[in-house]
Design a protein around this motif. Structure first.
Motif, PDB file in Angstrom:
ATOM      1  N   ASP A  31      38.329  46.683  31.343  1.00  0.00           N
ATOM      2  CA  ASP A  31      39.477  47.037  30.514  1.00  0.00           C
ATOM      3  C   ASP A  31      40.625  47.606  31.331  1.00  0.00           C
ATOM      4  N   SER A  32      40.316  48.174  32.485  1.00  0.00           N
ATOM      5  CA  SER A  32      41.350  48.773  33.324  1.00  0.00           C
ATOM      6  C   SER A  32      42.029  47.760  34.255  1.00  0.00           C
ATOM      7  N   ASP A  33      41.583  46.489  34.229  1.00  0.00           N
ATOM      8  CA  ASP A  33      42.183  45.472  35.084  1.00  0.00           C
ATOM      9  C   ASP A  33      43.660  45.277  34.749  1.00  0.00           C
ATOM     10  N   THR A  34      44.450  45.057  35.785  1.00  0.00           N
ATOM     11  CA  THR A  34      45.853  44.730  35.586  1.00  0.00           C
ATOM     12  C   THR A  34      45.961  43.268  35.155  1.00  0.00           C
ATOM     13  N   LYS A  35      47.149  42.887  34.721  1.00  0.00           N
ATOM     14  CA  LYS A  35      47.373  41.500  34.321  1.00  0.00           C
ATOM     15  C   LYS A  35      47.069  40.556  35.481  1.00  0.00           C
ATOM     16  N   ALA A  36      47.494  40.915  36.689  1.00  0.00           N
ATOM     17  CA  ALA A  36      47.232  40.085  37.874  1.00  0.00           C
ATOM     18  C   ALA A  36      45.735  39.952  38.141  1.00  0.00           C
ATOM     19  N   GLU A  37      44.992  41.039  37.960  1.00  0.00           N
ATOM     20  CA  GLU A  37      43.537  40.989  38.171  1.00  0.00           C
ATOM     21  C   GLU A  37      42.872  40.104  37.116  1.00  0.00           C
ATOM     22  N   LEU A  38      43.382  40.146  35.885  1.00  0.00           N
ATOM     23  CA  LEU A  38      42.813  39.297  34.835  1.00  0.00           C
ATOM     24  C   LEU A  38      43.059  37.830  35.168  1.00  0.00           C
ATOM     25  N   ILE A  39      44.273  37.514  35.614  1.00  0.00           N
ATOM     26  CA  ILE A  39      44.607  36.131  35.975  1.00  0.00           C
ATOM     27  C   ILE A  39      43.716  35.636  37.115  1.00  0.00           C
ATOM     28  N   ALA A  40      43.442  36.517  38.056  1.00  0.00           N
ATOM     29  CA  ALA A  40      42.604  36.142  39.207  1.00  0.00           C
ATOM     30  C   ALA A  40      41.167  35.815  38.798  1.00  0.00           C
ATOM     31  N   ARG A  41      40.728  36.281  37.651  1.00  0.00           N
ATOM     32  CA  ARG A  41      39.354  36.029  37.188  1.00  0.00           C
ATOM     33  C   ARG A  41      39.167  34.615  36.635  1.00  0.00           C
ATOM     34  N   PHE A  42      40.257  33.929  36.293  1.00  0.00           N
ATOM     35  CA  PHE A  42      40.139  32.569  35.752  1.00  0.00           C
ATOM     36  C   PHE A  42      39.771  31.612  36.881  1.00  0.00           C
ATOM     37  N   PRO A  43      38.833  30.711  36.605  1.00  0.00           N
ATOM     38  CA  PRO A  43      38.452  29.736  37.633  1.00  0.00           C
ATOM     39  C   PRO A  43      39.619  28.797  37.931  1.00  0.00           C
ATOM     40  N   LYS A  44      39.739  28.413  39.168  1.00  0.00           N
ATOM     41  CA  LYS A  44      40.782  27.474  39.585  1.00  0.00           C
ATOM     42  C   LYS A  44      40.209  26.064  39.461  1.00  0.00           C
ATOM     43  N   ASP A  45      40.998  25.163  38.839  1.00  0.00           N
ATOM     44  CA  ASP A  45      40.541  23.762  38.671  1.00  0.00           C
ATOM     45  C   ASP A  45      40.713  23.005  39.943  1.00  0.00           C
TER      46      ASP A  45
END
Length: 93
Positions: A79-93
């Motif tokens: 829950d404390s992740d920043t927006k950038a950290e959340l984006i980094a968690r998405f798998p890259k295609d």
């Protein structure tokens, strides 16, 4: 359960594929973002999938929308992740 057509790559579905098994909340979100369209609405028509099968622009989503997508994809985050950290968690295609 409704069927949808992917206008952009989303999860394991590629542009132009039939997308099934979405929760009502997830389907509503993706419809609002223009990522999918209802299959019944395009029967007999060519679906405009856009050029290159673009993925949802994660930078344009709010933190709440990002966490909702992570929840739908069953990806862990803090829950404390920043927006950038959340984006980094998405798998890259």
């Amino acid at each position: 359960m409704s069927k949808y057509i992917a206008k952009q790559s989303v999860g394991r579905f590629k542009t132009g594929e039939v997308v099934e098994g979405l929760t009502e909340k997830r389907a509503k979100f993706l419809l609002e973002q223009g990522v999918i369209v209802e299959a019944e609405a395009v029967e007999g028509e060519d679906v405009d999938t856009g050029e290159g099968g673009e993925v949802v622009d994660l930078d344009k989503l709010t933190k709440a929308e990002l966490t909702a997508l992570l929840d739908e994809e069953e990806i862990d985050y803090n829950d404390s992740d920043t927006k950038a950290e959340l984006i980094a968690r998405f798998p890259k295609d």
